[in-house]
Design a protein around this motif. Structure first.
Motif, PDB file in Angstrom:
ATOM      1  N   PHE A  89       0.853  -1.186   0.000  1.00  0.00           N
ATOM      2  CA  PHE A  89       0.000   0.000   0.000  1.00  0.00           C
ATOM      3  C   PHE A  89       0.893   1.241   0.000  1.00  0.00           C
ATOM      4  N   TRP A  90       0.331   2.415  -0.318  1.00  0.00           N
ATOM      5  CA  TRP A  90       1.187   3.597  -0.440  1.00  0.00           C
ATOM      6  C   TRP A  90       0.479   4.880  -0.005  1.00  0.00           C
ATOM      7  N   VAL A  91       1.315   5.824   0.424  1.00  0.00           N
ATOM      8  CA  VAL A  91       0.889   7.214   0.568  1.00  0.00           C
ATOM      9  C   VAL A  91       1.792   8.052  -0.324  1.00  0.00           C
ATOM     10  N   PRO A  92       1.308   9.182  -0.833  1.00  0.00           N
ATOM     11  CA  PRO A  92       2.140  10.012  -1.714  1.00  0.00           C
ATOM     12  C   PRO A  92       3.101  10.888  -0.928  1.00  0.00           C
ATOM     13  N   GLY A  93       4.299  11.076  -1.501  1.00  0.00           N
ATOM     14  CA  GLY A  93       5.258  12.027  -0.956  1.00  0.00           C
ATOM     15  C   GLY A  93       5.228  13.319  -1.747  1.00  0.00           C
ATOM     16  N   ASN A  94       6.028  14.278  -1.335  1.00  0.00           N
ATOM     17  CA  ASN A  94       6.046  15.565  -2.015  1.00  0.00           C
ATOM     18  C   ASN A  94       6.590  15.459  -3.437  1.00  0.00           C
ATOM     19  N   HIS A  95       7.417  14.436  -3.716  1.00  0.00           N
ATOM     20  CA  HIS A  95       7.949  14.251  -5.066  1.00  0.00           C
ATOM     21  C   HIS A  95       6.945  13.557  -5.994  1.00  0.00           C
ATOM     22  N   ASP A  96       5.936  12.933  -5.427  1.00  0.00           N
ATOM     23  CA  ASP A  96       5.090  12.018  -6.198  1.00  0.00           C
ATOM     24  C   ASP A  96       3.866  12.691  -6.811  1.00  0.00           C
ATOM     25  N   GLU A  97       3.380  12.095  -7.884  1.00  0.00           N
ATOM     26  CA  GLU A  97       2.107  12.462  -8.481  1.00  0.00           C
ATOM     27  C   GLU A  97       1.115  11.345  -8.174  1.00  0.00           C
ATOM     28  N   LEU A 124      -4.186   5.620   5.933  1.00  0.00           N
ATOM     29  CA  LEU A 124      -3.090   6.186   5.163  1.00  0.00           C
ATOM     30  C   LEU A 124      -3.483   7.585   4.700  1.00  0.00           C
ATOM     31  N   VAL A 125      -2.870   8.579   5.307  1.00  0.00           N
ATOM     32  CA  VAL A 125      -3.281   9.978   5.133  1.00  0.00           C
ATOM     33  C   VAL A 125      -2.474  10.652   4.025  1.00  0.00           C
ATOM     34  N   ASN A 126      -3.127  11.468   3.245  1.00  0.00           N
ATOM     35  CA  ASN A 126      -2.489  12.236   2.170  1.00  0.00           C
ATOM     36  C   ASN A 126      -1.983  13.564   2.724  1.00  0.00           C
ATOM     37  N   SER A 127      -0.650  13.702   2.839  1.00  0.00           N
ATOM     38  CA  SER A 127      -0.068  14.954   3.328  1.00  0.00           C
ATOM     39  C   SER A 127       0.572  15.765   2.211  1.00  0.00           C
ATOM     40  N   LYS A 128       0.362  15.367   0.963  1.00  0.00           N
ATOM     41  CA  LYS A 128       0.971  16.082  -0.168  1.00  0.00           C
ATOM     42  C   LYS A 128       0.281  17.431  -0.361  1.00  0.00           C
ATOM     43  N   GLY A 129       1.049  18.504  -0.327  1.00  0.00           N
ATOM     44  CA  GLY A 129       0.511  19.847  -0.499  1.00  0.00           C
ATOM     45  C   GLY A 129       0.898  20.441  -1.836  1.00  0.00           C
ATOM     46  N   PRO A 130       0.595  21.708  -2.058  1.00  0.00           N
ATOM     47  CA  PRO A 130       0.914  22.368  -3.329  1.00  0.00           C
ATOM     48  C   PRO A 130       2.391  22.722  -3.460  1.00  0.00           C
ATOM     49  N   THR A 131       3.153  22.634  -2.376  1.00  0.00           N
ATOM     50  CA  THR A 131       4.593  22.894  -2.383  1.00  0.00           C
ATOM     51  C   THR A 131       5.290  21.665  -1.812  1.00  0.00           C
ATOM     52  N   PRO A 132       6.643  21.638  -1.781  1.00  0.00           N
ATOM     53  CA  PRO A 132       7.315  20.493  -1.144  1.00  0.00           C
ATOM     54  C   PRO A 132       6.927  20.305   0.327  1.00  0.00           C
ATOM     55  N   ALA A 133       6.519  21.374   0.992  1.00  0.00           N
ATOM     56  CA  ALA A 133       5.993  21.227   2.355  1.00  0.00           C
ATOM     57  C   ALA A 133       4.670  20.484   2.320  1.00  0.00           C
ATOM     58  N   GLY A 134       4.314  19.867   3.440  1.00  0.00           N
ATOM     59  CA  GLY A 134       3.080  19.107   3.496  1.00  0.00           C
ATOM     60  C   GLY A 134       1.888  19.953   3.907  1.00  0.00           C
ATOM     61  N   TRP A 135       0.715  19.502   3.505  1.00  0.00           N
ATOM     62  CA  TRP A 135      -0.530  20.145   3.907  1.00  0.00           C
ATOM     63  C   TRP A 135      -1.649  19.116   3.818  1.00  0.00           C
ATOM     64  N   VAL A 136      -2.416  18.967   4.899  1.00  0.00           N
ATOM     65  CA  VAL A 136      -3.592  18.108   4.891  1.00  0.00           C
ATOM     66  C   VAL A 136      -4.809  19.021   4.760  1.00  0.00           C
TER      67      VAL A 136
END
Length: 263
Positions: A89-97, A124-136
């Motif tokens: 299973f997976w969650v997205p990182g800041n590098h990922d689409e 599994l929470v999505n913390s990918k934001g609009p910038t490399p920093a995270g945002w939920v």
């Protein structure tokens, strides 16, 4: 479909998981990230994990370094070629689409974001934001709150970004509304553990009732507590996690240990 709508069910009161994160693959299997062959490190970790009695693997994000679709295909191929047989299973990182991660999901790689066992959940929470920093997002936090309130089962949460500062270079790219997420988890009375990647090393913190543990990268580690961005090749790493709730009158028991594959 809402984020947590797709579920995976495990008819057992005990789950043994591996958490592996930040493989930073390239389109080329020989690609190097700070002089580390990331595909080789990831492959060695998959082989080592296959020797464990695992029920599932949670990939913690930052699959790609060069952002090519071929790097996603390499991720899928390395898993298919490995002796690992459990679902991933997976969650997205800041590098990922997310759209590309969904394209390689199918078969062994699963897109479900809620794992339901006998007596507890894994979210599994999505913390990918609009910038490399995270945002939920507020919508995502509301959905998370609704899932917890409806299930009334203890849960363990995974995301990519660190929700609290680590006193290091990557704090500028941490989860910007981390305390808000952590307060939601604490206030639910159901979540006592959050696991994340992103910081490329081992950290442990406590926020109210929530234990926060980072898993080092499978690729390269970043020197701890350094204002400068410094890298160390310490070999691939992943975390073994055992979750057990044999009696619903008892709390969820969470145990974990780091595995280092020094080369």
């Amino acid at each position: 479909m809402a984020w947590f709508d797709e579920v995976a069910k495990f008819n057992t009161p005990q789950l043994r998981l591996a958490h592996i994160t930040d493989c930073h693959l390239f389109c080329d299997i020989d690609g190097e990230y700070f002089a580390v062959n990331t595909a080789k490190h990831f492959s060695s970790a998959l082989t080592h994990m296959a020797q464990q009695p695992l029920d599932a693997v949670i990939f913690g994000g930052d699959l790609t370094q060069d952002h090519s679709f071929e790097s996603y295909l390499l991720f899928a191929q390395l898993i298919a070629d490995s002796p690992l047989t459990c679902p991933v299973f997976w969650v997205p990182g800041n590098h990922d689409e997310i759209s590309l991660m969904q394209r390689i999901s199918g078969g062994q790689i699963k897109s479900a974001k809620r794992l339901i066992a006998s007596g507890f959940d894994i979210l599994l929470v999505n913390s990918k934001g609009p910038t490399p920093a995270g945002w939920v997002s507020e919508q995502h936090i509301n959905e998370l709150s609704e899932v917890l309130a409806a299930s009334q089962q203890p849960a363990v949460v995974f995301c990519h970004h660190n929700p609290l500062p680590i006193n290091g270079y990557l704090d500028k790219h941490m989860l910007e509304n981390g305390p808000q997420l952590l307060n939601v988890l604490h206030n639910s009375g159901l979540v006592n553990h959050l696991f994340h990647g992103h910081v490329h090393n081992d950290y442990q913190f406590k926020f109210r009732s929530v234990d926060i543990l980072s898993t080092p990268a499978s690729s390269v580690q970043f020197t701890k507590h350094s204002i400068d961005w410094q890298q160390q090749n310490m070999g691939a790493s992943y975390r073994l996690i055992t979750l057990e709730r044999l009696n619903t009158a008892e709390p969820l028991c969470v145990k974990s240990e780091l595995i280092w594959l020094n080369e």
